[in-house]
Design a protein around this motif. Structure first.
Motif, short mmCIF file in Angstrom:
data_model
loop_
_atom_site.label_atom_id
_atom_site.label_comp_id
_atom_site.label_asym_id
_atom_site.label_seq_id
_atom_site.Cartn_x
_atom_site.Cartn_y
_atom_site.Cartn_z
N SER A 1 0.81 -1.22 0.00
CA SER A 1 0.00 0.00 0.00
C SER A 1 0.84 1.27 0.00
O SER A 1 1.86 1.37 0.70
CB SER A 1 -0.92 0.00 1.23
OG SER A 1 -1.70 1.17 1.24
N ARG A 2 0.36 2.25 -0.76
CA ARG A 2 0.94 3.60 -0.72
C ARG A 2 0.28 4.45 0.36
O ARG A 2 0.69 5.59 0.58
CB ARG A 2 0.76 4.29 -2.08
CG ARG A 2 1.55 3.65 -3.22
CD ARG A 2 1.25 4.37 -4.53
NE ARG A 2 2.01 3.82 -5.62
CZ ARG A 2 3.23 4.22 -5.98
NH1 ARG A 2 3.80 5.20 -5.30
NH2 ARG A 2 3.86 3.66 -6.99
N GLN A 3 -0.74 3.92 1.01
CA GLN A 3 -1.41 4.67 2.06
C GLN A 3 -0.52 4.78 3.29
O GLN A 3 0.39 3.97 3.51
CB GLN A 3 -2.72 4.01 2.45
CG GLN A 3 -3.85 4.21 1.46
CD GLN A 3 -5.17 3.76 2.06
OE1 GLN A 3 -5.35 2.60 2.40
NE2 GLN A 3 -6.10 4.70 2.20
N SER A 4 -0.84 5.76 4.13
CA SER A 4 -0.09 5.95 5.37
C SER A 4 -0.44 4.88 6.38
O SER A 4 -1.53 4.28 6.34
CB SER A 4 -0.39 7.33 5.96
OG SER A 4 -1.75 7.38 6.40
N GLU B 1 2.51 9.36 8.81
CA GLU B 1 2.43 9.40 7.36
C GLU B 1 3.40 8.44 6.67
O GLU B 1 3.47 8.43 5.44
CB GLU B 1 2.66 10.83 6.87
CG GLU B 1 1.54 11.78 7.29
CD GLU B 1 1.76 13.19 6.78
OE1 GLU B 1 2.81 13.45 6.19
OE2 GLU B 1 0.86 14.03 7.00
N ARG C 1 4.44 5.48 4.72
CA ARG C 1 3.62 4.64 3.85
C ARG C 1 3.81 3.17 4.20
O ARG C 1 4.89 2.74 4.59
CB ARG C 1 3.99 4.86 2.38
CG ARG C 1 3.72 6.27 1.88
CD ARG C 1 3.98 6.39 0.40
NE ARG C 1 5.36 6.04 0.05
CZ ARG C 1 5.83 6.04 -1.18
NH1 ARG C 1 5.05 6.39 -2.19
NH2 ARG C 1 7.09 5.71 -1.41
N GLY C 2 2.75 2.42 4.04
CA GLY C 2 2.82 1.01 4.35
C GLY C 2 3.94 0.30 3.61
O GLY C 2 4.68 -0.50 4.19
N ARG C 3 4.12 0.58 2.35
CA ARG C 3 5.13 -0.10 1.55
C ARG C 3 6.55 0.24 1.98
O ARG C 3 7.50 -0.47 1.64
CB ARG C 3 4.94 0.24 0.07
CG ARG C 3 5.11 1.70 -0.27
CD ARG C 3 4.78 2.00 -1.72
NE ARG C 3 5.71 1.33 -2.61
CZ ARG C 3 5.63 1.39 -3.94
NH1 ARG C 3 4.64 2.04 -4.52
NH2 ARG C 3 6.52 0.79 -4.69
N ASP C 4 6.72 1.34 2.73
CA ASP C 4 8.05 1.75 3.18
C ASP C 4 8.41 1.21 4.56
O ASP C 4 9.53 1.44 5.03
CB ASP C 4 8.14 3.29 3.21
CG ASP C 4 8.01 3.90 1.83
OD1 ASP C 4 8.37 3.22 0.85
OD2 ASP C 4 7.54 5.05 1.73
#
Length: 284
Positions: A151-154, A185, A187-190
């Motif tokens: 996900s790109r979401q936070s 903030e 991002r999930g993917r990070d």
């Protein structure tokens, strides 16, 4: 809206009060009259929770509607007691009476978003829409991570998404991110998978403590104004509803902003952008 620990606590209380015995059910308000009539006199085998959803399992034949599904939403409430139940009043959606004949129990449900009968297939369809629950033994953090990592979401948005993690609300979201030292903030993917597992374990610890006590306490003794005795409400949280006040750990002013219609609280120093932080588990 009650968070997952409250619903799990209700499930335990209902199982203790009625589990294994027939229950009398009615709907004085009338909005669940047909459902109450269908389960009236059946044995309530158990109550269980998944996130913010509660299920009463009745001893009905396979294929029949044998689950009462309740979602409290913003205004729903359970009231439980023993002895002679009070006279019905107000918008009483469901009333249960039964349990131990020597000390009868009663439970009243008012104002839920959902109160409905489901068969096994209906319950399964509902659960398919929910993510794993940190309070359940079958709660699997890897299932949530599979969604988070793509996900790109936070993280702040993902933690409130019931299809990612079931049972987390605004308080646990703010507090677990603070305790992890993670900026909302990120991002999930990070997020590193190891950090997600730490976050999940801390969330499970906080929520289990909430089931036991019936309240959300996330602070450690050293960060409270009063360090002995019962935890005061003013000492219970690190950042939730503490905007404009100094952070308990570093003194920086706690911030607040809107995210997806809900208020998000964080400390800009302890949860600086790019911070990895550490998770503490010493909840007293």
């Amino acid at each position: 809206m009650p968070e997952g620990h409250t619903v799990h606590r209700h499930a335990r209380q209902l199982t203790a009060a009625f589990g294994g015995r027939p229950v009398a059910a009615d709907s004085p308000q009338g909005r669940f009259a047909a459902g109450a009539a269908a389960v009236d006199g059946l044995v309530l085998l158990r109550a269980e929770a998944w996130g913010k959803h509660l299920f009463l399992r009745l001893d009905a034949p396979p294929g029949a509607d044998r689950w009462v599904h309740v979602h409290l939403g913003l205004f729903g409430k359970w009231a439980l007691g023993t002895g002679t139940p009070p006279e019905p009043r107000g918008a009483l959606r469901l009333r249960l009476v039964g349990g131990d004949p020597a000390e009868p129990a009663w439970a009243e449900l008012r104002g839920p978003t959902a109160c409905e009968l489901l068969d096994d297939a209906g319950r399964a369809r509902l659960l398919d829409r929910l993510g794993p629950d940190p309070l359940r033994r079958d709660g699997d953090p890897s299932l949530a991570l599979a969604r988070v990592a793509r996900s790109r979401q936070s993280l702040a948005a993902l933690l409130m998404d019931q299809s990612v993690v079931a049972g987390v609300g605004n308080v646990y979201r703010a507090e677990v991110l603070f305790r992890a030292g993670l900026h909302p903030e990120v991002r999930g993917r990070d997020l590193d998978p190891g950090r997600w597992n730490e976050l999940w374990q801390d969330l499970a610890t906080l929520m289990r403590a909430g089931v036991r006590s019936g309240r959300i306490v996330t602070t450690e003794r050293e960060h409270r104004e009063r360090r002995t005795g019962a935890v005061r409400r003013s000492d219970a949280h690190y950042v939730y509803r503490r905007h404009g006040l100094p952070c308990r750990v570093c003194g920086t002013t706690v911030q607040v902003r809107e995210l997806l219609g809900r208020r998000l609280y964080w400390c800009p120093a302890c949860q600086a952008a790019g911070s990895t932080g550490t998770v503490s588990r010493d909840i007293a």
